[in-house]
Design a protein around this motif. Structure first.
Motif, PDB file in Angstrom:
ATOM      1  N   LEU A 107      78.786 -88.553  16.304  1.00 37.87           N
ATOM      2  CA  LEU A 107      78.837 -87.352  15.530  1.00 37.87           C
ATOM      3  C   LEU A 107      79.967 -86.757  14.895  1.00 37.87           C
TER       4      LEU A 107
ATOM      5  N   LEU B 265      80.066 -89.040  11.808  1.00 39.83           N
ATOM      6  CA  LEU B 265      79.152 -88.349  10.826  1.00 39.83           C
ATOM      7  C   LEU B 265      79.948 -87.009  10.241  1.00 39.83           C
ATOM      8  N   ALA B 266      80.658 -86.298  11.028  1.00 42.78           N
ATOM      9  CA  ALA B 266      81.314 -85.240  10.352  1.00 42.78           C
ATOM     10  C   ALA B 266      82.154 -85.773   9.306  1.00 42.78           C
TER      11      ALA B 266
ATOM     12  N   TYR C  49      80.616 -87.085   6.223  1.00 40.67           N
ATOM     13  CA  TYR C  49      79.774 -85.917   5.445  1.00 40.67           C
ATOM     14  C   TYR C  49      80.832 -85.158   4.554  1.00 40.67           C
TER      15      TYR C  49
ATOM     16  N   LEU D 126      81.888 -87.067   1.670  1.00 42.07           N
ATOM     17  CA  LEU D 126      80.838 -87.025   0.666  1.00 42.07           C
ATOM     18  C   LEU D 126      81.017 -85.522   0.004  1.00 42.07           C
TER      19      LEU D 126
ATOM     20  N   PRO E 260      78.381 -77.239   3.008  1.00 43.77           N
ATOM     21  CA  PRO E 260      78.807 -78.458   3.569  1.00 43.77           C
ATOM     22  C   PRO E 260      80.047 -78.454   4.119  1.00 43.77           C
TER      23      PRO E 260
ATOM     24  N   LEU F 243      79.633 -76.934   7.611  1.00 41.48           N
ATOM     25  CA  LEU F 243      78.861 -77.786   8.501  1.00 41.48           C
ATOM     26  C   LEU F 243      79.889 -78.911   8.973  1.00 41.48           C
ATOM     27  N   THR F 244      80.848 -79.252   8.297  1.00 39.87           N
ATOM     28  CA  THR F 244      81.726 -80.465   8.360  1.00 39.87           C
ATOM     29  C   THR F 244      82.722 -79.994   9.577  1.00 39.87           C
TER      30      THR F 244
ATOM     31  N   ALA G 170      82.225 -77.417  11.533  1.00 38.46           N
ATOM     32  CA  ALA G 170      81.191 -77.386  12.968  1.00 38.46           C
ATOM     33  C   ALA G 170      80.979 -78.459  13.637  1.00 38.46           C
ATOM     34  N   MET G 171      80.456 -79.334  12.896  1.00 40.74           N
ATOM     35  CA  MET G 171      80.253 -80.781  13.682  1.00 40.74           C
ATOM     36  C   MET G 171      81.517 -81.345  14.213  1.00 40.74           C
TER      37      MET G 171
ATOM     38  N   LEU H  62      81.921 -79.327  17.565  1.00 44.97           N
ATOM     39  CA  LEU H  62      80.865 -79.556  18.436  1.00 44.97           C
ATOM     40  C   LEU H  62      81.141 -80.966  18.889  1.00 44.97           C
ATOM     41  N   SER H  63      81.556 -81.717  18.104  1.00 48.01           N
ATOM     42  CA  SER H  63      81.482 -83.411  18.596  1.00 48.01           C
ATOM     43  C   SER H  63      82.959 -83.416  19.742  1.00 48.01           C
TER      44      SER H  63
ATOM     45  N   LEU I   7      74.941 -76.814  24.059  1.00 44.35           N
ATOM     46  CA  LEU I   7      75.930 -77.593  22.916  1.00 44.35           C
ATOM     47  C   LEU I   7      75.195 -78.523  22.301  1.00 44.35           C
TER      48      LEU I   7
ATOM     49  N   ALA J  11      73.163 -76.793  19.656  1.00 47.17           N
ATOM     50  CA  ALA J  11      73.980 -76.489  18.512  1.00 47.17           C
ATOM     51  C   ALA J  11      74.052 -77.619  17.638  1.00 47.17           C
ATOM     52  N   ILE J  12      74.360 -78.811  18.045  1.00 44.62           N
ATOM     53  CA  ILE J  12      74.752 -80.188  17.426  1.00 44.62           C
ATOM     54  C   ILE J  12      73.383 -80.300  16.765  1.00 44.62           C
TER      55      ILE J  12
ATOM     56  N   THR K  71      72.977 -78.084  13.840  1.00 44.28           N
ATOM     57  CA  THR K  71      74.068 -78.400  12.662  1.00 44.28           C
ATOM     58  C   THR K  71      73.284 -79.856  11.738  1.00 44.28           C
TER      59      THR K  71
ATOM     60  N   VAL L  83      70.836 -78.609   9.639  1.00 43.93           N
ATOM     61  CA  VAL L  83      71.145 -78.059   8.215  1.00 43.93           C
ATOM     62  C   VAL L  83      71.745 -78.910   7.384  1.00 43.93           C
ATOM     63  N   MET L  84      72.395 -79.898   8.082  1.00 39.23           N
ATOM     64  CA  MET L  84      73.153 -81.011   7.222  1.00 39.23           C
ATOM     65  C   MET L  84      72.127 -81.829   6.446  1.00 39.23           C
TER      66      MET L  84
ATOM     67  N   THR M 169      70.957 -79.877   3.289  1.00 41.03           N
ATOM     68  CA  THR M 169      71.563 -79.760   2.240  1.00 41.03           C
ATOM     69  C   THR M 169      71.785 -80.730   0.987  1.00 41.03           C
TER      70      THR M 169
ATOM     71  N   ARG N  53      73.754 -82.888  -4.589  1.00 41.92           N
ATOM     72  CA  ARG N  53      74.541 -82.753  -3.387  1.00 41.92           C
ATOM     73  C   ARG N  53      73.861 -83.904  -2.616  1.00 41.92           C
ATOM     74  N   PHE N  54      74.839 -84.952  -2.021  1.00 43.68           N
ATOM     75  CA  PHE N  54      74.331 -85.986  -1.394  1.00 43.68           C
ATOM     76  C   PHE N  54      73.267 -86.818  -1.685  1.00 43.68           C
TER      77      PHE N  54
ATOM     78  N   PHE O  95      73.357 -89.361  -3.787  1.00 45.66           N
ATOM     79  CA  PHE O  95      73.784 -90.920  -4.069  1.00 45.66           C
ATOM     80  C   PHE O  95      73.295 -91.401  -5.307  1.00 45.66           C
TER      81      PHE O  95
END
Lengths: 195, 494
Positions: free
Chosen positions: A24, A27-28, A31, A34, A53, A56-57, A59-60, A63-64, B164, B167-168, B171, B174-175, B178, B189-190, B192
């Motif tokens: 994770l 991933l953060a 992300y 990007l 974004p 979220l980055t 937050a991630m 959290l991780s 926890l 929450a992950i 997240t 929601v990612m 986006t 966005r994203f 590619f």
């Protein structure tokens, strides 16, 4: 919510949670990287397209990190507790069976453009059933052929979905995937060196 | 008069009755298979709804949800294995009844209680969904943002022992949400560079992969054999309900109405709470757990009521009340139907079709419930490898039909792998889907509120509704951290 699949989370094995935390975190980072490439626009207001974004980055990452710390503490505690007793090695049969099913799906994905819907579906049904039972019986073959025929009738004839007919049968006249005998002939022809 | 003619039109000129009957039948068969939850049964059906009229598609999906709730009680009573999570409380008295030779009676109580709960839920849906959409008119963008945050907090608070990970999961969801074109500025966005991704990730593909494929992979790893054991003869005379179950059905229906409207709470929580209340308020509480008819009636009425009442927040606010209603919401969005205050004006036919279709689905449950028991037991007794292979074939065929694309099949398998990995590490999947579905609502309303207030963040506190919802969301998170979430309460009571 809890009426359905896996709503409630569980505490996994500490090692698995550590791996999850690292994944994770990666991933953060990816992300976030990007996110920096998102172009800005004159239309955006006080909060632009990058705001969510970025949030979220962050937050991630938090959290991780929290998961890494909590699972790390549990991992150390468990190591200390179990240092005197050897734990029996468990063969990951569950994992193997789960991945077997996925592999059958992936094989279907790659065969579909080549063999067409009918044959690749028959192979998927027979192959997945045989692999899960870890032996091959004629029942599996019959199930594959029968099941593929039923699905073919449903999707191609009744619903009119244009499934791939398969590159192998490109020479077959106006083949929409229906020509199983022609397909079998073409496979045999190609397999024995035809062109 | 218009409504009556619209109902008549739905019954006679559209195949809504066929869709309702087919949905209930499919739901019963899917729900009867242990592990195949209502959301999986719905996910399997989702690709097939693309070619249907929106109203028919929604009737089909909602009816499947209704049928699955009864289907889940069949293995719960006969095999001590709940077909759906919501049927877990049915096991506690249903199976003892079966052991005592009263299996058919338990099935009858389950079916009739489900229908009673369904009728109560339907009445609630019909009377409250349109007023609720009017209530949605009171919501400013700031309040909508607060509602979205509250829904996500509720989902996190239901993540059991690991908030926890909940929450992950939110997240991550929601990612995923986006991906695509930014709702306000139109910036990609994203994506590619792929034009296919400009519209965002296809909800159906992600849902099918996360729920259905990962579920099949988990089932493939589960080595316990399924067997229906002794068979039962289910006859119309078994539909006579023993005295005293009316109170349990009332309790179950009331709990189901309340729980269904709460974002993130659903059938199993309602079933467990109603079982607990029925036991407390029973004149013979000592019989619970030993084959009490009330112990089957209360949870079955509750989880069936939830199947209807959960559609109220889904239709009024676009906030799914349960996992299955998240799939139904995805079905609405796929057909370009936006839930909210404009729904009754823009799609009045859809609501009439939904109500009529659900009424049909509720009523056909009785004859279908009597007939379907044989095929369900036959299906349960099939070798698991054949059932799993067949369902995988159905999923992959359905995924292709969405856009006639092999790439979609790959996305479904990839989502399935991700879902499987997350489930094995204890990450719940429902928050991912809810997060994905709510991203647009959250982000667009947050930014709209800021545009309207010239960038003042205090708008979220000066709007009393928004402030109240955000405070409630904060309290839910604190409660879940302190171990007072509904999921923990229900698990501790079980």
């Amino acid at each position: 919510m809890t009426d359905d699949v896996n709503t409630a989370g569980t505490r996994g094995a500490p090692a698995a949670d550590l791996a999850l935390a690292v994944a994770l975190g990666a991933l953060a980072v990816g992300y976030g990287w990007l996110t920096s490439g998102i172009p800005s626009s004159p239309l955006e207001g006080s909060v632009g397209a990058r705001a969510l974004p970025h949030a979220l980055t962050a937050a991630m990452l938090v959290l991780s990190l929290a998961l890494f710390c909590s699972s790390g503490v549990r991992w150390i505690r468990r190591r200390c507790r179990s240092s005197h007793q050897a734990t029996p090695a468990s063969y990951p049969r569950e994992l193997r069976n789960g991945l077997t099913l996925l592999c059958a799906g992936l094989a279907y994905l790659f065969l579909l453009p080549w063999l067409g819907y009918g044959i690749s579906m028959a192979l998927l049904l027979a192959g997945a059933a045989a692999m899960l039972e870890r032996r091959f019986r004629l029942t599996h073959a019959a199930y594959g052929v029968g099941g593929a025929a039923v699905l073919y009738l449903l999707f191609v004839y009744l619903l009119g979905i244009p499934f791939p007919s398969g590159l192998v049968f490109a020479a077959a006249p106006a083949d929409d995937g229906a020509g199983c005998p022609i397909a079998a002939y073409r496979i045999a022809y190609l397999a024995f060196g035809g062109s | 008069m218009d409504v009556v003619s619209a109902i008549w039109h739905t019954l006679t000129a559209t195949p809504a009755v066929v869709a309702a009957t087919g949905g209930v039948l499919w739901g019963m068969l899917g729900g009867a298979l242990p592990g195949i939850s209502p959301s999986v049964a719905l996910s399997l059906l989702l690709p097939l709804t693309y070619g249907l009229e929106p109203s028919l598609a929604i009737v089909l999906l909602a009816s499947t949800y209704v049928g699955a709730e009864y289907g889940g009680s069949i293995p719960a009573i006969l095999m001590r294995t709940p077909g759906t999570n919501a049927a877990i409380a049915t096991v506690w008295d249903g199976y003892p009844m079966h052991r005592a030779g009263r299996g058919a009676e338990a099935l009858g109580i389950s079916l009739v209680s489900g229908v009673v709960g369904g009728l109560v839920g339907l009445a609630f849906l019909v009377t409250c969904s349109i007023p609720a959409t009017r209530l949605a008119l009171l919501f400013t963008p700031a309040a909508y943002f607060g509602l979205g945050v509250l829904a996500l907090s509720a989902v996190v608070s239901l993540s059991g022992k690991a908030p926890l990970k909940g929450a992950i999961a939110v997240t991550v969801g929601v990612m995923l949400g986006t991906v695509g074109t930014d709702p306000l500025s139109g910036v990609p966005r994203f994506t590619f560079g792929h034009a296919d991704l400009l519209g965002g990730l296809d909800y159906a593909l992600v849902i099918i992969g996360l729920f259905a494929v990962s579920e099949l992979m988990m089932l493939a790893g589960d080595t316990t054999a399924m067997s229906p054991g002794t068979s039962v003869r289910f006859r119309p005379r078994h539909l006579r309900i023993p005295r005293g179950t009316g109170k349990a059905q009332t309790i179950g229906s009331a709990v189901g109405l309340f729980e269904g409207c709460m974002p993130g709470v659903g059938g199993s929580v309602a079933a467990v709470i109603s079982y607990d209340l029925a036991k407390r308020w029973s004149k013979r509480p000592w019989r619970f757990g030993k084959g009490a008819a009330e112990g089957v009636a209360a949870p079955e009425a509750a989880n069936n009521t939830v199947a209807y009442s959960t559609l109220v927040p889904t239709l009024a606010f676009g906030i799914p009340g349960s996992n299955s209603s998240a799939v139904i919401l995805a079905g609405l969005l796929i057909h370009g139907i936006q839930p909210g205050p404009l729904l009754p004006e823009q799609n009045p036919d859809l609501l009439v079709s939904l109500y009529t279709g659900l009424a049909m689905a509720t009523l056909v449950q009785i004859p279908l419930g009597l007939v379907v028991i044989g095929p369900c037991l036959w299906l349960i007794a099939r070798p698991k490898a054949f059932v799993l292979a067949g369902m995988l074939a159905l999923i992959l065929s359905g995924a292709y039909t969405i856009d006639n694309s092999v790439l979609d099949v790959g996305i479904v398998l990839l989502s399935g792998l991700v879902g499987y990995a997350l489930r094995r590490t204890g990450v719940p999947l429902a928050p991912i889907v809810i997060g994905l579905l709510l991203t647009h609502l959250l982000e667009s309303n947050f930014r709209r509120a800021l545009v309207l207030s010239d960038g003042e963040l205090s708008t979220f506190l000066s709007d009393p509704l928004a402030a109240g919802l955000l405070v409630a969301a904060g309290l839910l998170v604190v409660a879940s951290v302190c171990g007072m979430s509904p999921a923990k309460v229900s698990s501790s009571s079980s």
